[in-house]
Design an enzyme around this catalytic site. Structure first.
Site, PDB file in Angstrom:
ATOM      1  N   SER A  16      -6.185  -2.227 -15.184  1.00  0.00           N
ATOM      2  CA  SER A  16      -5.124  -1.590 -15.867  1.00  0.00           C
ATOM      3  C   SER A  16      -5.282  -0.968 -17.083  1.00  0.00           C
ATOM      4  CB  SER A  16      -4.018  -2.875 -16.252  1.00  0.00           C
ATOM      5  OG  SER A  16      -3.551  -3.537 -14.864  1.00  0.00           O
ATOM      6  N   HIS A  47      -1.682   2.391 -12.123  1.00  0.00           N
ATOM      7  CA  HIS A  47      -2.934   2.469 -11.586  1.00  0.00           C
ATOM      8  C   HIS A  47      -2.941   3.760 -10.260  1.00  0.00           C
ATOM      9  CE1 HIS A  47      -4.867  -1.646 -11.545  1.00  0.00           C
ATOM     10  NE2 HIS A  47      -3.738  -1.826 -12.071  1.00  0.00           N
ATOM     11  N   HIS A  69      -3.769  -5.042  -5.468  1.00  0.00           N
ATOM     12  CA  HIS A  69      -3.851  -6.584  -5.920  1.00  0.00           C
ATOM     13  C   HIS A  69      -3.068  -7.356  -4.588  1.00  0.00           C
ATOM     14  CE1 HIS A  69      -3.681  -4.349  -9.619  1.00  0.00           C
ATOM     15  NE2 HIS A  69      -4.266  -5.288 -10.053  1.00  0.00           N
ATOM     16  N   TYR A  71      -0.774  -9.617  -5.142  1.00  0.00           N
ATOM     17  CA  TYR A  71       0.688  -9.409  -5.246  1.00  0.00           C
ATOM     18  C   TYR A  71       1.381  -8.452  -4.921  1.00  0.00           C
ATOM     19  CZ  TYR A  71      -0.138  -6.735  -9.508  1.00  0.00           C
ATOM     20  OH  TYR A  71      -0.280  -5.701 -10.424  1.00  0.00           O
ATOM     21  N   GLU A  72       0.531  -7.418  -4.461  1.00  0.00           N
ATOM     22  CA  GLU A  72       1.269  -6.202  -3.877  1.00  0.00           C
ATOM     23  C   GLU A  72       1.743  -6.369  -2.303  1.00  0.00           C
ATOM     24  OE1 GLU A  72      -0.237  -2.266  -5.338  1.00  0.00           O
ATOM     25  OE2 GLU A  72      -1.741  -3.679  -6.120  1.00  0.00           O
ATOM     26  N   ALA A  99      -7.644  -6.092 -16.761  1.00  0.00           N
ATOM     27  CA  ALA A  99      -6.741  -6.663 -18.207  1.00  0.00           C
ATOM     28  C   ALA A  99      -6.534  -8.172 -17.802  1.00  0.00           C
ATOM     29  CB  ALA A  99      -5.504  -5.794 -18.323  1.00  0.00           C
ATOM     30  N   MET A 197      -4.849 -11.506 -12.889  1.00  0.00           N
ATOM     31  CA  MET A 197      -4.316 -11.364 -11.424  1.00  0.00           C
ATOM     32  C   MET A 197      -5.456 -10.575 -10.400  1.00  0.00           C
ATOM     33  SD  MET A 197      -0.367 -10.433 -12.313  1.00  0.00           S
ATOM     34  CE  MET A 197       0.507 -11.207 -13.843  1.00  0.00           C
ATOM     35  N   SER A 198      -6.564 -10.357 -10.967  1.00  0.00           N
ATOM     36  CA  SER A 198      -7.444  -9.521 -10.050  1.00  0.00           C
ATOM     37  C   SER A 198      -8.693 -10.043 -10.270  1.00  0.00           C
ATOM     38  CB  SER A 198      -7.333  -8.211 -10.652  1.00  0.00           C
ATOM     39  OG  SER A 198      -7.713  -7.802 -11.809  1.00  0.00           O
ATOM     40  N   ASN A 221      -3.361  -8.991 -24.402  1.00  0.00           N
ATOM     41  CA  ASN A 221      -2.127  -9.828 -25.092  1.00  0.00           C
ATOM     42  C   ASN A 221      -2.792 -11.281 -25.220  1.00  0.00           C
ATOM     43  OD1 ASN A 221      -1.783  -9.399 -21.933  1.00  0.00           O
ATOM     44  ND2 ASN A 221      -1.055 -11.451 -22.406  1.00  0.00           N
ATOM     45  N   HIS A 233       4.616  -5.629 -19.424  1.00  0.00           N
ATOM     46  CA  HIS A 233       3.612  -4.863 -18.860  1.00  0.00           C
ATOM     47  C   HIS A 233       3.389  -3.510 -19.756  1.00  0.00           C
ATOM     48  CE1 HIS A 233       1.257  -2.961 -15.678  1.00  0.00           C
ATOM     49  NE2 HIS A 233       2.156  -1.829 -15.800  1.00  0.00           N
TER      50      HIS A 233
END
Ligand code: HPA
Length: 259
Positions: A16, A47, A69, A71-72, A99, A197-198, A221, A233
């Protein structure tokens, strides 16, 4: 890959906000994912979806600008498909970037974490299913998922450039919501230094294929509950973009020693 004379030796996956890093390539040939058979199309804002083939210094490199990902809604095998293609094309070393939210005290926004290990809390795994031994062993060893020599190299390069950089454990969550403060407290006790998440599916698939992996997380963050405000985001993307320049410097230093 016939579109590039020298087979790529190093593969880079950009996370990201880090897309700009692809501009570090010389003589780059860009290929849209949609023109490559079976390549998954990213759906996340921020992306892109292009494969860049070129040289970083003297090293033939393939960059995946844009990843998909879990989650997609993609199956784990779809998530790792582009990485498997790069390995079949000749990649021996893979650099995964992402990230991440900082959990450890030193994981402050703008710093880099070189993954020393991971916790797979995604509840999924790209190696599940009938075993095809052409990919590698059924039960790959993960004792040193992230190559110790590459980690040392990256840490040394970061220190030489006075970048804030440390080694740590990455916890992979399914997402797409950011974690709850209770989840972050739990992850902290379980030994996580950063959360994202990746990265983990690709690292697992690459290790099965015997590829050396270096993974670099940009801490965008503080993780949920560790700063006194909600996560956005946009903020993650903005911090990713500002870290991209430092990441280019880091890659400049490590890539020539990688091939
Ligand atoms: N949590 C999960 N994934 C992330 C975060 C986070 O705080 N920041 C960037 N990616």
């Amino acid at each position: 890959m016939r579109q590039w004379a020298a087979p790529p030796r190093v593969g880079i996956v950009l996370g990201s906000g880090l897309g700009e890093v692809a501009n570090g390539l010389r003589d780059a040939k860009k290929i849209a994912y949609k023109s490559i058979p079976h390549f998954p199309q990213p759906t996340v804002h921020g992306h892109a979806a292009t494969l860049h083939l070129g040289r970083w210094g003297e090293v033939p490199v393939a960059i995946l600008r844009g990843r998909v990902h879990l989650y997609e809604g993609f199956a784990p095998a779809e998530v790792v498909f582009p990485v498997r293609v790069l390995v079949l094309a000749g990649v021996k070393t893979l650099v995964l970037t992402c990230a991440a939210g900082g959990i450890a005290r030193r994981a402050t926004p703008g710093s880099f974490m070189i993954l020393s290990d991971h916790l797979n809390f995604q509840g999924q795994n790209p190696l599940v299913g009938p075993h095809d031994e052409r990919w590698g062993p059924r039960f790959p060893d993960m004792t040193e998922a992230y190559d110790a020599d590459l980690r040392r190299l990256a840490l040394r390069a970061a220190r030489a450039r006075r970048l804030k950089c440390f080694e740590g454990v990455y916890a992979a969550m399914l997402g797409p919501n950011y974690e709850t403060p209770a989840e972050i407290r739990a992850l902290q006790r379980l030994g996580a230094d950063a959360v994202g998440m990746s990265t983990v599916p690709e690292a697992i698939a690459a290790r099965q294929m015997g590829v050396r992996v270096l993974a670099i997380a940009t801490i965008t963050n503080r993780a949920a509950g560790l700063a006194r405000r909600p996560l956005a985001h946009q903020e993650v993307m903005a911090m990713g973009r500002s870290a991209a320049r430092n990441l280019v410097g880091l890659l400049d230093a490590v890539l020539p020693q990688m091939a």
